[in-house]
Design a protein around this motif. Structure first.
Motif, PDB file in Angstrom:
ATOM      1  N   GLN A  38       0.880  -1.161   0.000  1.00  0.00           N
ATOM      2  CA  GLN A  38       0.000   0.000   0.000  1.00  0.00           C
ATOM      3  C   GLN A  38       0.925   1.221   0.000  1.00  0.00           C
ATOM      4  O   GLN A  38       1.329   1.671  -1.049  1.00  0.00           O
ATOM      5  CB  GLN A  38      -0.969  -0.033   1.165  1.00  0.00           C
ATOM      6  N   CYS A  39       1.393   1.678   1.153  1.00  0.00           N
ATOM      7  CA  CYS A  39       2.377   2.770   1.099  1.00  0.00           C
ATOM      8  C   CYS A  39       3.738   2.227   0.676  1.00  0.00           C
ATOM      9  O   CYS A  39       4.555   2.938   0.124  1.00  0.00           O
ATOM     10  CB  CYS A  39       2.462   3.503   2.430  1.00  0.00           C
ATOM     11  N   GLY A  40       3.998   0.948   0.950  1.00  0.00           N
ATOM     12  CA  GLY A  40       5.217   0.302   0.483  1.00  0.00           C
ATOM     13  C   GLY A  40       6.405   0.411   1.410  1.00  0.00           C
ATOM     14  O   GLY A  40       7.448  -0.185   1.137  1.00  0.00           O
ATOM     15  N   GLY A  55      -1.893  -2.088   7.179  1.00  0.00           N
ATOM     16  CA  GLY A  55      -2.768  -3.228   7.472  1.00  0.00           C
ATOM     17  C   GLY A  55      -2.994  -4.149   6.295  1.00  0.00           C
ATOM     18  O   GLY A  55      -4.065  -4.724   6.153  1.00  0.00           O
ATOM     19  N   THR A  56      -1.991  -4.314   5.442  1.00  0.00           N
ATOM     20  CA  THR A  56      -2.155  -5.212   4.293  1.00  0.00           C
ATOM     21  C   THR A  56      -1.671  -6.623   4.614  1.00  0.00           C
ATOM     22  O   THR A  56      -1.216  -7.348   3.729  1.00  0.00           O
ATOM     23  CB  THR A  56      -1.396  -4.689   3.053  1.00  0.00           C
TER      24      THR A  56
END
Ligand code: FES
Length: 157
Positions: free
Chosen positions: A97-99, A136-137
């Motif tokens: 997501q943000c990585g 939260g991935t």
């Protein structure tokens, strides 16, 4: 005192203060931005690299303390054109997501699959439980690790 490291397959010499962390050396002296600075306390896992194939939190590893060892960062795995199977699996699973945590997750997964080629979901959760993802991935990351195990199995002779 100078010391040597093998970094992503290349021999390098360093002359850094004794208190220099491996993370600092990799990012600031080698220009390797794969390992990320998150907490600086060994708690988040974003700085994970491999030391002789074992996952290590480079922010709390003194660079002098791993003299003569083989260090692998994300840059030593694959390329954009030919990603490592674990990198490919994380891309396929859309695990970022943000990585920010991702590089550490990938490195921890490489270390896990070297020891346990076909981990159960429980083993994956236990292994990566100290690599934190603020977005939260975690479900996608779990999927990515299982995909990576299958891709690595296909790569084995
Ligand atoms: Fe190293 Fe968080 S920056 S564990």
């Amino acid at each position: 005192m100078t010391f040597a490291l093998q970094i992503n397959g290349s021999a390098r010499q360093f002359d850094t203060p004794r208190e220099t962390s491996l993370l600092h050396l990799l990012r600031n002296d080698c220009g390797l931005n794969g390992p990320k600075y998150g907490c600086g306390l060994g708690q988040c896992g974003s700085c994970t690299v491999l030391v002789d194939g074992v996952a290590a939190r480079s922010c709390v590893v003194p660079a002098h303390g791993v003299a003569g060892r083989h260090i692998t960062t994300l840059e030593g795995l694959g390329t954009r054109a030919a990603p490592h199977p674990v990198q490919q699996a994380f891309i396929d699973a859309q695990a970022a997501q943000c990585g920010y945590c991702l590089n550490g997750m990938v490195m921890a997964t490489v270390a896990l699959l070297a020891r346990v080629p076909d981990p159960t979901p429980k083993q994956v959760r236990a292994e990566l439980s100290h690599n934190l993802c603020r977005c939260g991935t975690h479900l996608e990351i779990l999927d990515a690790v299982q995909r990576a195990a299958r891709l690595c199995a296909e790569d084995r002779p």
